[in-house]
Design an enzyme around this catalytic site. Structure first.
Site, short mmCIF file in Angstrom:
data_model
loop_
_atom_site.label_atom_id
_atom_site.label_comp_id
_atom_site.label_asym_id
_atom_site.label_seq_id
_atom_site.Cartn_x
_atom_site.Cartn_y
_atom_site.Cartn_z
N GLN A 107 0.81 -1.22 0.00
CA GLN A 107 0.00 0.00 0.00
C GLN A 107 0.84 1.28 0.00
O GLN A 107 0.35 2.34 -0.35
CB GLN A 107 -0.95 -0.01 1.20
N HIS A 118 0.92 -9.22 4.66
CA HIS A 118 -0.23 -8.32 4.48
C HIS A 118 -0.57 -8.36 2.98
O HIS A 118 -0.52 -7.36 2.30
CB HIS A 118 0.12 -6.92 4.98
N ASN A 164 -1.99 -10.78 8.41
CA ASN A 164 -2.99 -9.74 8.56
C ASN A 164 -4.30 -10.21 7.93
O ASN A 164 -4.35 -10.48 6.73
CB ASN A 164 -2.55 -8.45 7.86
N GLU A 165 -5.34 -10.32 8.74
CA GLU A 165 -6.69 -10.57 8.24
C GLU A 165 -6.80 -11.73 7.26
O GLU A 165 -7.12 -11.54 6.08
CB GLU A 165 -7.25 -9.30 7.59
N TYR A 179 -13.31 -1.75 12.18
CA TYR A 179 -13.77 -0.59 11.43
C TYR A 179 -15.25 -0.30 11.63
O TYR A 179 -15.66 0.84 11.71
CB TYR A 179 -13.47 -0.78 9.93
N GLU A 195 -5.52 -2.11 13.95
CA GLU A 195 -5.96 -1.13 12.94
C GLU A 195 -7.31 -0.58 13.36
O GLU A 195 -8.19 -1.34 13.78
CB GLU A 195 -6.17 -1.76 11.55
N TRP A 214 -5.07 3.38 11.67
CA TRP A 214 -4.90 3.10 10.24
C TRP A 214 -5.39 4.32 9.50
O TRP A 214 -6.58 4.63 9.60
CB TRP A 214 -5.71 1.88 9.78
N GLU A 249 -5.54 1.90 -1.49
CA GLU A 249 -6.57 1.16 -0.74
C GLU A 249 -7.12 0.02 -1.61
O GLU A 249 -8.28 -0.01 -1.97
CB GLU A 249 -7.65 2.13 -0.26
N TRP A 250 -6.25 -0.91 -1.93
CA TRP A 250 -6.62 -2.16 -2.59
C TRP A 250 -7.53 -1.93 -3.80
O TRP A 250 -7.20 -1.11 -4.64
CB TRP A 250 -7.22 -3.13 -1.56
C1 FCB Z 1 -7.98 -3.48 6.38
C2 FCB Z 1 -6.61 -3.75 5.78
C3 FCB Z 1 -5.81 -2.52 5.52
C4 FCB Z 1 -6.66 -1.38 4.99
C5 FCB Z 1 -7.86 -1.17 5.89
C6 FCB Z 1 -8.74 -0.02 5.47
O1 FCB Z 1 -8.84 -4.52 6.05
O2 FCB Z 1 -5.86 -4.58 6.65
O3 FCB Z 1 -4.77 -2.85 4.64
O4 FCB Z 1 -7.00 -1.61 3.69
O5 FCB Z 1 -8.62 -2.35 5.92
#
Ligand code: FCB
Length: 452
Positions: free
Chosen positions: A15, A116, A160-161, A297, A356, A403, A410-411
Site C-alpha cells: 500500500q 499483508h 494480517n486478516e 472498522y 488497525e 490506520w 486502498e486495494w
Molecule cells: C484493512 C486492511 C488494511 C486497509 C484497511 C482499510 O482490512 O488490513 O490494509 O485496507 O482495511
C-alpha cells in the site's frame, strides 16, 4: 491497571512502498491483479504508491513528530524471498534493515507483519493459499525474515486478516488473486492459519536458540466485527450467529481454543467445502499466541434472508441511522467496546491490541495541502474512547494503532479512498499532517501525561 499501553500507526508494504521492481523484488499477486483490466478502481496500481521505499527516513521522522511508540508495517515477501522459495535476497532485506534501524534511532518500536497480502506471484502460480505447500513456504520465509531482523525486532505478527485473503481473494474475487471458488477459499482459510502456526513455531525456535525468547511477542491480526441480530426471531439470531461464525469464530476458535467451531465446520463440509484439516494441524494452529490483533472498522446488524439455491445461509444488513464513512461503513464505536468485552469473556487470558482502526472520508485539501478532517478526528476520538472503555472494564488491551499513517493504495479502491492521518499528494509525494494527525499526537501526549 498497570500494563503499558502502546500508541501506534500502521501501514502495509504494497500500500505504501512502490519500487515494485527494484532490488530484486519479483511480482506479487497484487501487481498481477492491478494489471487485470477492471480489477482496481481507476486502473490504479501500487507501482509507485507513496514512494515510501525511497522516502522512508522522512516517513519515520513524521512518526517521530506524532510521538508514536510503535510502528506496525509489513514486509514484502517478494522483496525478502523473490518467488517465495530459496534463499533471502540481501538487497531487499537491506531496505527493512534500514527501516528498523531508523525506527530504533527515532525511539519507535518496530512491529512487523509478515504477510499483508502480497503473496509472490510464483507461489500463486503453484496453487496459492488453497495449496497446503504455501503454508510451508510461508514458514521458510518467516525464518529468513526472523534471521535478518530478529536481533532488533521482538514484535512479530504472522498474518494480517486471513478472512480477507481467503474470502475477498479466493471466494469473492474482489482482491488478488481474484479467484471465485468457494472450495478453494475454505482451503485457503485453513492453510493461512496453518502458515501462521508453522511460522510461529519457526520464530519461537529461532528466538529460543538465540537466547531472545524474553520479550518476544508473536501473534496474528484478525479483522473482527460485532454482529448484531436484527431481532430476537430465531431466524435472525441464527443468521447473526452464522455471520459471526464465518467472520470471527472460524479464526478465533482454532487459534485460541484449538478447534474449529463445530457449527461452521460441519456446515462447510455439508456444503461441499470442507476445511482440509490433517492430523496435528490444530495443535500447530492452536499453540499459544502472545498477542491477538484486532482490526476494527464497523459492525453489522444482521437480518436473515432466504438461503440461495446453493444452500448457503444468507442474510442482509439492516441500515442504521448513523454516520457513514467514505467506504459506506457505519460508524459504530460502541460496538468496539462490546466486541472487546465479548472477546475477553469468550477467550479469557488473551492479550489484545487494536492493530488497525480508522476511516476514509472525502478529504478536501486547502492550498497548503492541509485537510481539516473533523470527521476523521471524531471517528478516532470515539473509537479510542471505546477501546479504553473496554480496557477500563478489565479487558487486557495493550495498544491502539491508527490506520493509517498516511493516505495510500486502498486495494480495489486504488487511491480513491484516503485513510491517512497524513495527506499524501500523489503528484508531488508531499506529506501534510491532517487535523486528525494533530489530534492523535495531542491525544497520545495527553494519555501518556495522565499515566505519569
Ligand atoms: C484493512 C486492511 C488494511 C486497509 C484497511 C482499510 O482490512 O488490513 O490494509 O485496507 O482495511
Amino acid at each position: 491497571m498497570t500494563q503499558k499501553f502502546l500508541w501506534g500507526v500502521a501501514t502495509s508494504s504494497y500500500q505504501i512502498e512502490g519500487a515494485v521492481d527494484e532490488d530484486g523484488r519479483t511480482p506479487s499477486i497484487w501487481d498481477t491483479f492491478c494489471a487485470t483490466p477492471g480489477a482496481v478502481s481507476g486502473g490504479d496500481t501500487g507501482a509507485v504508491a507513496c514512494d515510501h521505499y525511497h522516502r522512508m527516513p522522512q516517513d519515520v521522522a513524521l512518526m517521530k513528530e506524532l510521538g508514536v511508540d510503535v510502528y506496525r508495517f509489513s514486509l514484502a515477501w517478494p522483496r525478502i524471498q523473490p518467488d517465495g522459495r530459496g534463499p533471502g535476497n540481501p538487497a531487499g532485506i537491506a531496505f527493512y534493515d534500514r527501516l528498523v534501524d531508523e525506527l530504533l534511532e527515532a525511539g519507535i518500536l518496530p512491529w512487523i507483519t509478515l504477510y499483508h497480502w502480497d503473496l509472490p506471484q510464483a507461489l500463486e502460480d503453484a496453487g496459492g493459499w488453497p495449496a497446503r505447500d504455501t503454508a510451508h513456504r510461508f514458514a521458510d520465509y518467516a525464518a529468513i525474515a526472523y534471521d535478518a531482523l530478529g536481533d532488533r525486532v521482538s514484535q512479530w505478527t504472522t498474518m494480517n486478516e486471513p478472512w480477507c485473503s481467503a474470502m475477498l481473494g479466493y471466494v469473492h474475487g474482489q482482491h488478488a488473486p481474484g479467484r471465485k471458488d468457494v472450495r478453494a477459499g475454505m482451503a485457503a482459510v485453513h492453510h493461512l492459519l496453518l502458515g501462521h502456526g508453522l511460522a510461529t513455531q519457526v520464530i519461537r525456535d529461532r528466538a529460543d536458540a538465540a537466547g531472545r525468547a524474553d520479550g518476544l511477542e508473536v501473534g496474528i491480526t484478525l479483522n473482527l466485527s460485532h454482529k448484531i441480530p436484527a431481532s430476537d426471531a430465531p431466524a435472525d439470531l441464527a443468521a447473526a450467529r452464522w455471520d459471526d461464525g464465518m467472520s470471527n469464530r472460524l479464526y478465533l476458535d482454532p487459534l485460541l481454543r484449538g478447534a474449529y467451531p463445530e457449527d461452521i465446520a460441519g456446515k462447510l463440509a455439508e456444503l461441499g467445502c470442507p476445511l482440509p484439516v490433517r492430523d496435528g494441524d490444530l495443535e500447530v494452529i492452536g499453540q499459544p499466541v502472545d498477542v491477538l490483533g484486532v482490526n476494527y472498522y464497523t459492525s453489522r446488524v444482521v437480518r436473515a434472508a432466504p438461503a440461495g439455491d446453493n444452500g448457503w445461509p444468507a442474510s442482509t444488513s439492516v441500515a442504521r441511522d448513523v454516520e457513514r464513512t467514505a467506504m459506506d461503513w457505519e460508524v459504530t464505536p460502541e460496538a468496539l467496546t462490546d466486541l472487546l468485552l465479548r472477546l475477553d469473556s469468550d477467550y479469557p487470558g488473551t492479550t489484545w491490541y487494536i492493530t488497525e482502526n480508522g476511516a476514509a472520508y472525502p478529504d478536501v485539501a486547502d492550498e497548503n495541502g492541509y485537510v481539516d478532517d473533523a470527521d476523521r478526528e471524531r471517528y478516532l476520538r470515539a473509537h479510542i474512547d471505546a477501546a479504553l472503555a473496554a480496557r477500563a472494564q478489565g479487558v487486557d488491551l495493550r495498544g491502539y494503532f491508527a490506520w493509517s499513517l498516511m493516505d495510500n493504495f486502498e486495494w480495489a479502491y486504488g487511491y480513491d479512498r484516503r485513510f491517512g492521518i497524513v495527506r499524501v499528494d500523489y503528484e508531488t509525494q508531499e506529506r501534510v499532517p491532517k487535523r486528525s494527525a494533530r489530534y492523535y499526537a495531542e491525544r497520545i501526549a495527553a494519555e501518556k501525561g495522565a499515566r505519569c
